[in-house]
Design a protein around this motif. Structure first.
Motif, mmCIF file in Angstrom:
data_model
loop_
_atom_site.group_PDB
_atom_site.id
_atom_site.type_symbol
_atom_site.label_atom_id
_atom_site.label_comp_id
_atom_site.label_asym_id
_atom_site.label_seq_id
_atom_site.Cartn_x
_atom_site.Cartn_y
_atom_site.Cartn_z
ATOM 1 N N GLU A 175 -2.305 16.384 -14.774
ATOM 2 C CA GLU A 175 -3.439 17.140 -14.223
ATOM 3 C C GLU A 175 -3.044 17.781 -12.898
ATOM 4 N N THR A 176 -3.502 19.018 -12.689
ATOM 5 C CA THR A 176 -3.188 19.762 -11.470
ATOM 6 C C THR A 176 -4.217 19.456 -10.392
ATOM 7 N N VAL A 177 -3.763 19.183 -9.192
ATOM 8 C CA VAL A 177 -4.633 18.862 -8.064
ATOM 9 C C VAL A 177 -4.128 19.630 -6.840
ATOM 10 N N ALA A 178 -4.906 19.559 -5.774
ATOM 11 C CA ALA A 178 -4.514 20.127 -4.477
ATOM 12 C C ALA A 178 -4.329 18.987 -3.495
ATOM 13 N N ILE A 179 -3.219 18.997 -2.768
ATOM 14 C CA ILE A 179 -2.912 17.943 -1.801
ATOM 15 C C ILE A 179 -2.704 18.597 -0.441
ATOM 16 N N LYS A 180 -3.449 18.103 0.551
ATOM 17 C CA LYS A 180 -3.269 18.573 1.919
ATOM 18 C C LYS A 180 -2.456 17.536 2.684
ATOM 19 N N VAL A 181 -1.228 17.894 3.043
ATOM 20 C CA VAL A 181 -0.334 17.031 3.809
ATOM 21 C C VAL A 181 -0.557 17.315 5.287
ATOM 22 N N LEU A 182 -1.019 16.311 6.021
ATOM 23 C CA LEU A 182 -1.302 16.497 7.435
ATOM 24 C C LEU A 182 -0.005 16.633 8.231
ATOM 25 N N LYS A 183 -0.103 17.241 9.396
ATOM 26 C CA LYS A 183 1.066 17.469 10.234
ATOM 27 C C LYS A 183 1.652 16.144 10.718
ATOM 28 N N GLU A 184 2.932 16.204 11.092
ATOM 29 C CA GLU A 184 3.617 14.997 11.542
ATOM 30 C C GLU A 184 3.001 14.453 12.824
ATOM 31 N N GLU A 185 2.465 15.354 13.690
ATOM 32 C CA GLU A 185 1.840 14.858 14.912
ATOM 33 C C GLU A 185 0.663 13.946 14.596
ATOM 34 N N LEU A 186 -0.074 14.264 13.538
ATOM 35 C CA LEU A 186 -1.187 13.416 13.143
ATOM 36 C C LEU A 186 -0.696 12.117 12.499
ATOM 37 N N ALA A 187 0.324 12.241 11.642
ATOM 38 C CA ALA A 187 0.812 11.058 10.940
ATOM 39 C C ALA A 187 1.483 10.070 11.884
ATOM 40 N N ASN A 188 2.039 10.538 12.990
ATOM 41 C CA ASN A 188 2.723 9.648 13.928
ATOM 42 C C ASN A 188 1.784 9.027 14.948
ATOM 43 N N ASP A 189 0.514 9.413 14.938
ATOM 44 C CA ASP A 189 -0.451 8.869 15.879
ATOM 45 C C ASP A 189 -1.122 7.647 15.251
ATOM 46 N N ALA A 190 -0.990 6.491 15.880
ATOM 47 C CA ALA A 190 -1.532 5.254 15.309
ATOM 48 C C ALA A 190 -3.048 5.306 15.198
ATOM 49 N N ASP A 191 -3.720 5.972 16.162
ATOM 50 C CA ASP A 191 -5.174 6.037 16.113
ATOM 51 C C ASP A 191 -5.644 6.862 14.925
ATOM 52 N N VAL A 192 -4.907 7.934 14.614
ATOM 53 C CA VAL A 192 -5.274 8.757 13.463
ATOM 54 C C VAL A 192 -5.119 7.968 12.170
ATOM 55 N N VAL A 193 -4.050 7.193 12.062
ATOM 56 C CA VAL A 193 -3.842 6.390 10.853
ATOM 57 C C VAL A 193 -4.964 5.375 10.691
#
Length: 546
Positions: free
Chosen positions: A43-61
């Motif tokens: 099945e085809t879907v859309a995936i939004k990959v967040l920027k590395e600045e967001l992924a490296n922030d512990a509060d965002v995780v």
């Protein structure tokens, strides 16, 4: 292709935004129970990959994991559904339904503004999506045409708007990130309370809906400028201007949504009801009752008695109260201003030790005046910035501006050499009569410099004009061309040729033949005239003969 987790595979990018990149992806296997939609392999879907600045922030995780259930249960026909959330190492991704259709910003750019009725009905569906999200306590905070996808617009005339990027602003708005990176939002659609750092509620989405509705019917946002800072200033200080082609009931809705005070804006549910009432009363087939209802639409725009609050904006006095700092925007340096671009901000400043506190802006770094032990500590030398400032001042001091007398201006008057004044030695008798000590003192004393006589400014007379050299006659051309009629043979021939061509054109293109009553051609007629004149001349010569 790039795998995301163990269940999804990225195929191609669909677009990039301020918070990440949207990919077309394919599901490799059925998702587990933690996903809202299990899906099927292939099945085809859309995936939004967040920027590395967001992924490296512990509060965002932590926000990402804590609000997982809120995003997954947010379902509505006008909201792009979030199917799954993926956390894998330094990668954060949102798996969503794939919507085959352009966004509203692109459709508006390619096709122009909407009619008032179409804009009202389209915005009413977006207001329905906002009402559903506000009921679940989720505020979008970045409502703009680029975040509205039009499903079914490519295959049919019916456009089904679907609001996307729900929760992105909430996930990315961590205290550590907003102070060091960028504010999630768009200057053309930011509410005044968001720009000033005041407490935010669901009324910020109503303000964005009013901006969006204004842009749908006019093709541009109500507040624009060359820089993002200018746009935010106009949001805070100016009122929108009503276009002349906008119906009065629709303008009433827009004006109420764009109120500076958030408590005066209507709720999303009342906004949807009011827009449908306006659409039914301003169309060409509207009944008198529907038109009267549209004129009284102000009564339907009641504010929300219990608006959804944005966590961490100082409402309620709980945890995180007062930590919403003002949005400070850097001027744009990259060409023309893009209303769909994200707001870039400076680090927030405030009172030391307070919320969002930071040191005030300094012109140069501070120079340490003491050591931790308390004893005096002199710096080894001037600070590098002080040396640069001192060198800049020295360069400025080298340039001096003063009044220049016109007589001393070398550009106005040529310098004239003045004869030196003759020096008159003292009489010898007087020198002999002086005592020896006094005469020696006079010889040792410095001779005073004679002051030159004051100059008078005499304007310089212009020099007499020199006689111009005699112009040598140009060599005569071997084939000069003269103007017709001045006696030149070639000019006469040229004149005869022009008259001949003009006569032929008049004979052929005008009804002159009909007036004369002949059907002869031009050359036949000329030959007949010449023959007649020749016979007449011969007759005259014969009559004068013997």
């Amino acid at each position: 292709m790039r795998p995301v987790g163990s269940k999804y595979l990225l195929e191609e990018p669909l677009g990039r935004g301020a918070t990440g990149t949207v990919w077309r992806a394919r599901q490799r296997e059925t998702a587990g129970a933690e996903a809202a939609v299990a899906g099927e392999p292939g099945e085809t879907v859309a995936i939004k990959v967040l920027k590395e600045e967001l992924a490296n922030d512990a509060d965002v995780v932590m926000r990402f994991l804590r609000e997982r259930s809120v995003l997954l249960r947010l379902t509505h026909p006008n909201i792009v559904r979030t199917r799954d959330l993926v956390v894998e190492g330094d990668l954060l991704a949102l798996v969503m339904d794939l919507v085959d259709g352009p966004d509203l910003h692109r459709h508006l750019r390619d096709n122009g503004p909407f009619s008032p009725v179409a804009a009202a009905l389209l915005t009413a569906q977006i207001a329905d999506a906002l009402a559903a999200s506000h009921a679940d306590g989720v505020v979008h905070r970045d409502l703009k045409p680029a975040n509205v996808l039009l499903a079914g617009s490519d295959s049919s005339d019916l456009m089904h708007p679907m609001l996307t990027d729900f929760g992105i602003a909430r996930l990315a708005d961590s205290p550590g990130l907003t102070r060091t990176h960028e504010f999630v939002g768009t200057p053309a659609y930011v509410a005044p309370e968001s720009a000033e750092g005041r407490p935010q509620t669901s009324a910020v989405d109503i303000y964005g809906a009013g901006i969006l509705l204004y842009e749908l019917v006019t093709g541009r946002p109500p507040f624009a400028g060359s820089t993002a800072l200018e746009v935010l200033h106009r949001h805070l200080s100016e009122e929108p201007h009503r276009p002349s082609t906008l119906p009065e009931p629709l303008w009433t809705v827009i004006e109420r949504c764009l109120r500076k005070r958030p408590e005066e804006r209507p709720s999303a549910e009342n906004l949807a009801r009011a827009l449908r009432t306006v659409a039914g009363g301003i169309g060409v087939h509207a009944t008198p009752a529907a038109a009267d209802a549209a004129l009284g639409v102000a009564a339907l725009l009641a504010p929300d008695p219990a608006p959804a609050t944005v966590p961490g904006t100082g409402i309620g006095g709980g945890q995180g109260a007062g930590d919403a700092d003002p949005t400070q925007v850097l001027p744009s340096h990259g060409g023309a201003y893009d209303p769909a671009a994200a707001t870039s901000v400076l680090p927030a400043t405030g009172a030391p030790g307070g919320p969002g506190g930071g040191d005030p802006t300094r012109t140069m770094p501070p120079v340490p005046m003491g050591n931790p032990a308390g004893g005096p500590q002199e710096p080894d030398g001037p600070h590098p910035w002080e040396s640069q400032l001192r060198a800049a001042r020295d360069r400025n001091d080298q340039t001096q501006v003063q009044y220049l007398d016109p007589g001393e201006d070398p550009l106005r008057r040529r310098p004239q050499r003045r004869p030196a004044a003759p020096q008159q030695p003292p009489p010898p008798q007087y020198a002999q009569q002086q005592p020896e000590p006094y005469a020696q003192q006079q010889r040792q004393a410095p001779r005073r410099r004679q002051e030159p006589p004051p100059q008078r400014y005499e304007p310089q007379r212009p020099p007499a004009e020199e006689p111009r050299p005699r112009r040598e006659p140009r060599p005569r051309s071997a084939n000069p061309m003269k103007i017709p009629g001045l006696g030149c043979l070639k000019g006469c021939l040229f004149t005869v040729l022009i008259l001949f061509i003009a006569s032929w054109l008049i004979w052929e293109l005008t009804p002159l033949q009909q007036w004369i009553g002949t059907t002869r051609g031009f050359f036949a007629q000329i030959g007949d005239v010449i023959t007649t004149v020749k016979d007449f001349v011969e007759g005259l010569s014969n009559s004068k003969g013997p």
